[in-house]
Design an enzyme around this catalytic site. Structure first.
Site, mmCIF file in Angstrom:
data_model
loop_
_atom_site.group_PDB
_atom_site.id
_atom_site.type_symbol
_atom_site.label_atom_id
_atom_site.label_comp_id
_atom_site.label_asym_id
_atom_site.label_seq_id
_atom_site.Cartn_x
_atom_site.Cartn_y
_atom_site.Cartn_z
ATOM 1 N N ASN A 13 0.722 -1.371 0.132
ATOM 2 C CA ASN A 13 -0.337 -0.209 -0.263
ATOM 3 C C ASN A 13 1.023 1.043 -0.183
ATOM 4 O O ASN A 13 1.535 1.187 0.832
ATOM 5 C CB ASN A 13 -0.397 -0.069 1.241
ATOM 6 C CG ASN A 13 -1.868 1.297 1.403
ATOM 7 O OD1 ASN A 13 -1.751 2.005 0.544
ATOM 8 N ND2 ASN A 13 -2.710 1.624 2.419
ATOM 9 N N LYS A 15 -0.256 4.357 -0.484
ATOM 10 C CA LYS A 15 -0.477 5.087 0.358
ATOM 11 C C LYS A 15 -0.513 6.685 -0.796
ATOM 12 O O LYS A 15 0.356 6.493 -1.945
ATOM 13 C CB LYS A 15 -0.007 5.700 1.861
ATOM 14 C CG LYS A 15 -0.011 4.738 2.241
ATOM 15 C CD LYS A 15 0.492 4.834 3.673
ATOM 16 C CE LYS A 15 -0.509 3.440 4.699
ATOM 17 N NZ LYS A 15 -0.328 3.695 6.276
ATOM 18 N N HIS A 98 -8.932 1.359 4.241
ATOM 19 C CA HIS A 98 -8.528 1.788 5.158
ATOM 20 C C HIS A 98 -8.615 2.829 5.957
ATOM 21 O O HIS A 98 -9.386 3.609 6.006
ATOM 22 C CB HIS A 98 -7.697 2.392 4.014
ATOM 23 C CG HIS A 98 -5.733 2.166 4.806
ATOM 24 N ND1 HIS A 98 -5.385 3.482 5.621
ATOM 25 C CD2 HIS A 98 -4.557 1.136 4.727
ATOM 26 C CE1 HIS A 98 -4.210 2.859 6.171
ATOM 27 N NE2 HIS A 98 -3.930 1.745 5.492
ATOM 28 N N GLU A 100 -7.049 5.118 7.320
ATOM 29 C CA GLU A 100 -7.078 6.350 6.565
ATOM 30 C C GLU A 100 -7.605 7.427 6.446
ATOM 31 O O GLU A 100 -8.176 8.166 6.904
ATOM 32 C CB GLU A 100 -5.421 6.622 6.490
ATOM 33 C CG GLU A 100 -4.460 6.564 7.547
ATOM 34 C CD GLU A 100 -3.034 5.535 6.920
ATOM 35 O OE1 GLU A 100 -2.766 6.036 4.947
ATOM 36 O OE2 GLU A 100 -1.444 5.261 7.161
ATOM 37 N N GLU A 170 -5.858 -4.209 10.336
ATOM 38 C CA GLU A 170 -5.305 -3.381 10.045
ATOM 39 C C GLU A 170 -5.264 -2.794 12.018
ATOM 40 O O GLU A 170 -5.930 -1.935 11.894
ATOM 41 C CB GLU A 170 -4.973 -2.536 9.290
ATOM 42 C CG GLU A 170 -3.983 -2.614 7.770
ATOM 43 C CD GLU A 170 -3.889 -2.560 6.898
ATOM 44 O OE1 GLU A 170 -2.271 -2.543 7.071
ATOM 45 O OE2 GLU A 170 -4.444 -0.859 6.911
ATOM 46 N N GLY A 176 2.091 2.301 10.985
ATOM 47 C CA GLY A 176 3.300 3.947 10.722
ATOM 48 C C GLY A 176 3.435 3.957 11.759
ATOM 49 O O GLY A 176 4.108 4.955 12.395
ATOM 50 N N SER A 216 2.831 -2.316 10.434
ATOM 51 C CA SER A 216 4.211 -2.275 10.542
ATOM 52 C C SER A 216 4.746 -3.446 10.432
ATOM 53 O O SER A 216 5.887 -3.749 11.432
ATOM 54 C CB SER A 216 5.031 -1.850 12.410
ATOM 55 O OG SER A 216 4.764 -0.498 11.868
HETATM 56 P P1 PGA Z 1 2.366 0.193 7.224
HETATM 57 O O1 PGA Z 1 1.267 0.380 6.714
HETATM 58 O O2 PGA Z 1 2.844 -1.399 6.970
HETATM 59 O O3 PGA Z 1 3.369 1.726 7.086
HETATM 60 O O4 PGA Z 1 2.030 -0.040 8.895
HETATM 61 C C1 PGA Z 1 -0.282 -0.598 6.693
HETATM 62 C C2 PGA Z 1 -1.451 0.288 6.013
HETATM 63 O O5 PGA Z 1 -1.905 0.954 6.341
HETATM 64 O O6 PGA Z 1 -1.643 -0.611 5.322
#
Ligand code: PGA
Length: 255
Positions: A13, A15, A98, A100, A170, A176, A216
């Protein structure tokens, strides 16, 4: 439950990262590193990078996905992109719900469901994201919340359509942040999601559904997470922007 009936899928992903030129360069670097993968490999990229990503991955084992889509086919929705627009250009996957999107763009369980429906109608494979915040985990409502998010998002989705639905657990507190769920925590919630699928569609659909972990996941912790019986792959943010790290995760899922 038999993990062998499911093929793991590692999805990146990106982003809001990568210009078209950077997309091409990163994919060229990744292609030889992941070509022998014994798992699905998907890169979900910004809308503006889709054409470049599709072109760069032609003839390879990497599939391309978008990071969202709208629920209508067309209309007065300034700034939005429909599922049909994506399939017509050769996109095969789409991330929906997601955290976000939920946190910054007002996405709700109901709009997530509408977007899932539209994506399936257009023929896309959906990567549906669910997960709790730290506060919700501390309140002890993780299982109920994730089950509820899953049920609402899958409203009106048939058992047959579940072949085109991947669920990504998630935990919001792990995205992140460098703070990964322990392998046990990931497996426990992934198992709850599989039980929820079982309650909705029966055991055989539950057994076949790919349930990823995301938050992460990186080159150092992927192997332990992916060894869990209910963790069938990963949705990878930060580490999917580094070819070597991403390929280590793909290799761990191929074992
Ligand atoms: P990350 O993001 O691996 O940077 O924690 C995962 C995601 O948001 O899909």
């Amino acid at each position: 439950m038999n993990k062998a009936v499911r093929k793991a899928i590692i999805a990146g992903n990106w982003k809001m990262n990568q210009t078209q030129a950077q997309t091409k360069a990163l994919i060229e670097e990744m292609k030889p590193l992941v070509k022998d993968a014994d798992c699905g490999v998907v890169l979900c990229v910004p809308y503006t990078d889709l054409a470049a990503a599709i072109e760069a991955t032609k003839g390879s084992n990497i599939k391309i996905g978008a990071e969202n889509c709208h629920w209508a086919n067309s209309g007065a929705f300034t700034g939005e992109i429909s599922a049909q627009m994506l399939t017509e250009m050769g996109v095969e996957y789409v991330i929906i719900g997601h955290s976000e999107r939920r946190q910054y763009f007002g996405e709700t369980d109901v709009t997530v469901n509408q977007r899932v429906r539209a994506a399936l109608d257009a023929g896309l494979t959906v990567i549906l994201c669910v997960g709790e915040t730290l506060e919700q985990r501390e309140q002890g409502i993780t299982s109920e919340l994730v089950a509820m998010q899953t049920k609402i998002a899958l409203g009106g989705v048939s058992a047959q359509e579940m072949e085109k639905v991947i669920i990504a657990y998630e935990p919001v507190w792990a995205i992140g942040t460098g703070k990964t769920a322990t392998a046990e925590q990931a497996n426990e919630v992934n198992h709850t999601i599989r039980e929820t699928i079982g309650a909705l569609y029966g055991e055989s659909v539950a057994e076949k559904t790919v349930v990823q972990y995301g938050g992460s996941m990186n080159a150092g912790n992927a192997e332990e997470l992916l060894a869990q019986p209910d963790v069938d792959g990963g949705l990878i943010g930060g580490a999917s922007l580094k070819a070597k790290d991403f390929s280590v995760i793909v290799a761990a899922a191929s074992k």
